[in-house]
Design a protein around this motif. Structure first.
Motif, PDB file in Angstrom:
ATOM      1  N   TYR A 177       0.835  -1.200   0.000  1.00 31.01           N
ATOM      2  CA  TYR A 177       0.000   0.000   0.000  1.00 31.01           C
ATOM      3  C   TYR A 177       0.872   1.253   0.000  1.00 31.01           C
ATOM      4  O   TYR A 177       0.623   2.206  -0.750  1.00 31.01           O
ATOM      5  N   LEU A 178       1.910   1.248   0.847  1.00 28.02           N
ATOM      6  CA  LEU A 178       2.798   2.409   0.905  1.00 28.02           C
ATOM      7  C   LEU A 178       3.531   2.601  -0.418  1.00 28.02           C
ATOM      8  O   LEU A 178       3.671   3.737  -0.905  1.00 28.02           O
ATOM      9  N   ILE A 179       3.990   1.511  -1.017  1.00 27.29           N
ATOM     10  CA  ILE A 179       4.691   1.596  -2.308  1.00 27.29           C
ATOM     11  C   ILE A 179       3.773   2.229  -3.354  1.00 27.29           C
ATOM     12  O   ILE A 179       4.185   3.111  -4.118  1.00 27.29           O
ATOM     13  N   LYS A 180       2.512   1.796  -3.392  1.00 23.66           N
ATOM     14  CA  LYS A 180       1.556   2.367  -4.338  1.00 23.66           C
ATOM     15  C   LYS A 180       1.372   3.863  -4.095  1.00 23.66           C
ATOM     16  O   LYS A 180       1.370   4.668  -5.040  1.00 23.66           O
ATOM     17  N   ASP A 188      -7.010  -0.828  -9.746  1.00 24.60           N
ATOM     18  CA  ASP A 188      -7.836   0.369  -9.543  1.00 24.60           C
ATOM     19  C   ASP A 188      -7.071   1.637  -9.896  1.00 24.60           C
ATOM     20  O   ASP A 188      -7.609   2.543 -10.558  1.00 24.60           O
ATOM     21  N   GLU A 189      -5.823   1.711  -9.472  1.00 21.46           N
ATOM     22  CA  GLU A 189      -5.022   2.913  -9.738  1.00 21.46           C
ATOM     23  C   GLU A 189      -4.773   3.094 -11.240  1.00 21.46           C
ATOM     24  O   GLU A 189      -4.790   4.228 -11.738  1.00 21.46           O
ATOM     25  N   VAL A 190      -4.548   1.995 -11.949  1.00 25.20           N
ATOM     26  CA  VAL A 190      -4.351   2.080 -13.404  1.00 25.20           C
ATOM     27  C   VAL A 190      -5.652   2.490 -14.085  1.00 25.20           C
ATOM     28  O   VAL A 190      -5.664   3.338 -14.982  1.00 25.20           O
ATOM     29  N   PHE A 191      -6.768   1.887 -13.652  1.00 25.70           N
ATOM     30  CA  PHE A 191      -8.070   2.221 -14.236  1.00 25.70           C
ATOM     31  C   PHE A 191      -8.410   3.692 -14.029  1.00 25.70           C
ATOM     32  O   PHE A 191      -8.972   4.352 -14.914  1.00 25.70           O
ATOM     33  N   GLN A 192      -8.055   4.220 -12.868  1.00 24.45           N
ATOM     34  CA  GLN A 192      -8.349   5.617 -12.546  1.00 24.45           C
ATOM     35  C   GLN A 192      -7.329   6.593 -13.141  1.00 24.45           C
ATOM     36  O   GLN A 192      -7.488   7.810 -13.030  1.00 24.45           O
ATOM     37  N   GLY A 193      -6.280   6.057 -13.774  1.00 26.90           N
ATOM     38  CA  GLY A 193      -5.271   6.907 -14.382  1.00 26.90           C
ATOM     39  C   GLY A 193      -4.253   7.454 -13.411  1.00 26.90           C
ATOM     40  O   GLY A 193      -3.440   8.324 -13.769  1.00 26.90           O
ATOM     41  N   VAL A 234       0.522   4.453 -14.403  1.00 25.72           N
ATOM     42  CA  VAL A 234       0.639   3.901 -15.759  1.00 25.72           C
ATOM     43  C   VAL A 234       1.796   2.914 -15.772  1.00 25.72           C
ATOM     44  O   VAL A 234       2.803   3.113 -15.077  1.00 25.72           O
ATOM     45  N   PRO A 235       1.678   1.828 -16.533  1.00 22.66           N
ATOM     46  CA  PRO A 235       2.798   0.890 -16.623  1.00 22.66           C
ATOM     47  C   PRO A 235       3.938   1.471 -17.439  1.00 22.66           C
ATOM     48  O   PRO A 235       3.715   2.195 -18.412  1.00 22.66           O
ATOM     49  N   ILE A 236       5.156   1.188 -16.995  1.00 24.19           N
ATOM     50  CA  ILE A 236       6.342   1.615 -17.730  1.00 24.19           C
ATOM     51  C   ILE A 236       6.703   0.500 -18.714  1.00 24.19           C
ATOM     52  O   ILE A 236       7.261  -0.524 -18.335  1.00 24.19           O
TER      53      ILE A 236
END
Length: 279
Positions: free
Chosen positions: A213-216, A235-240, A243-245
């Motif tokens: 959680y902290l890393i995110k 969820d974080e990717v869906f919400q923008g 983004v994947p590197i």
């Protein structure tokens, strides 16, 4: 839908003969036919192609799939029957690394609590090195991990596959941006270090944290590039927010690890089969 219908269909598919099926199950042939018909009606699909004599038949493509799932259902039912006959509470000590815990453990524990009411769980969540140490000290009956280091004396089974990627709040470079990684001793950290060595990437800075959680949250705030399981940042990717590197993608297996303990060995093997089966 009744379990008897599934049992009749699975037996028929195995024996490939109506008469043999009726004799094996001690049912009349009309009853066998009725069970198959009712199962087809309940599922809304045809399971077998019948000949004019109603004795020779072939499984339909759907029938083949129902046959495979039916075998799993019957096996699970037999396990449930054995558990309901228990009069003694069983303590099972299950350990998991942080990543496997976050990805698999909640659904796994839910299945256990529903299907094995006599099992009392003791859960241990830690990094890979600590889980291996607990196994060596016989403090765990079952472990769920993402690496194999130090596990040579134990029995390992692949139960799932995970995808690891680098994520950031915006496009960043692995060389010039800080990397946010798990602590040394973590299975995820080992994969990150192996990858960086193979790509000859020397990070400008490494931030360590033992919490996914902290890393995110650090990555979301733009403080660096996180290396995490894709399933943990959906969820974080869906919400923008992340983004994947690209193009860096790493696949790794998840393992179930256990010893052949005479007291808990049988139920541990059943549980491993449970976690391998779909929800």
């Amino acid at each position: 839908m009744q379990l008897d219908w599934i049992r009749t269909f699975v037996t028929l598919a195995q024996l490939q003969h109506f008469t043999k099926t009726s004799e094996f199950l001690n049912l009349s042939q009309p009853t066998v036919s009725v069970h198959i018909k009712k199962l087809e009606q309940a599922l809304g699909i045809e399971l077998i192609h019948r000949s004019s004599t109603n004795q020779a038949f072939q499984l339909t493509p759907a029938g083949i799939g129902v046959f495979e799932q039916g075998k799993k259902m019957l096996k699970l039912w037999r396990s449930m029957e054995q558990v309901t006959q228990m009069t003694e509470e069983i303590l099972l000590r299950i350990g998991a690394t942080h990543t496997v815990s976050d990805v698999l453990l909640p659904d796994f524990v839910k299945k256990i609590k529903i299907l094995y009411p006599h099992v009392r769980l003791q859960l241990m969540i830690h990094n890979h090195e600590t889980i291996v140490e607990a196994l060596n000290h016989q403090d765990l009956d079952l472990a769920l991990v993402e690496g194999t280091r130090g596990l040579e004396p134990f029995h390992l089974e692949v139960i799932s596959r995970d995808e690891l990627r680098f994520f950031a709040s915006s496009r960043m470079n692995l060389v010039s941006s800080p990397l946010i990684l798990r602590e040394i001793g973590s299975g995820t950290r080992e994969y990150a270090d192996d990858f960086l060595r193979s790509e000859r990437i020397v990070p400008s800075e490494i931030l360590e944290a033992s919490s996914h959680y902290l890393i995110k949250q650090l990555a979301v705030r733009g403080l660096g590039i996180a290396f995490l399981s894709t399933s943990l940042v959906k969820d974080e990717v869906f919400q923008g927010k992340l983004v994947p590197i690209d193009p860096y993608v790493i696949y790794r297996p998840f393992y179930a690890v256990y010893t052949e303990n005479p007291k808990s060995g049988s139920i541990v093997r059943e549980l491993v089969g449970l976690i391998e089966s779909p929800s």
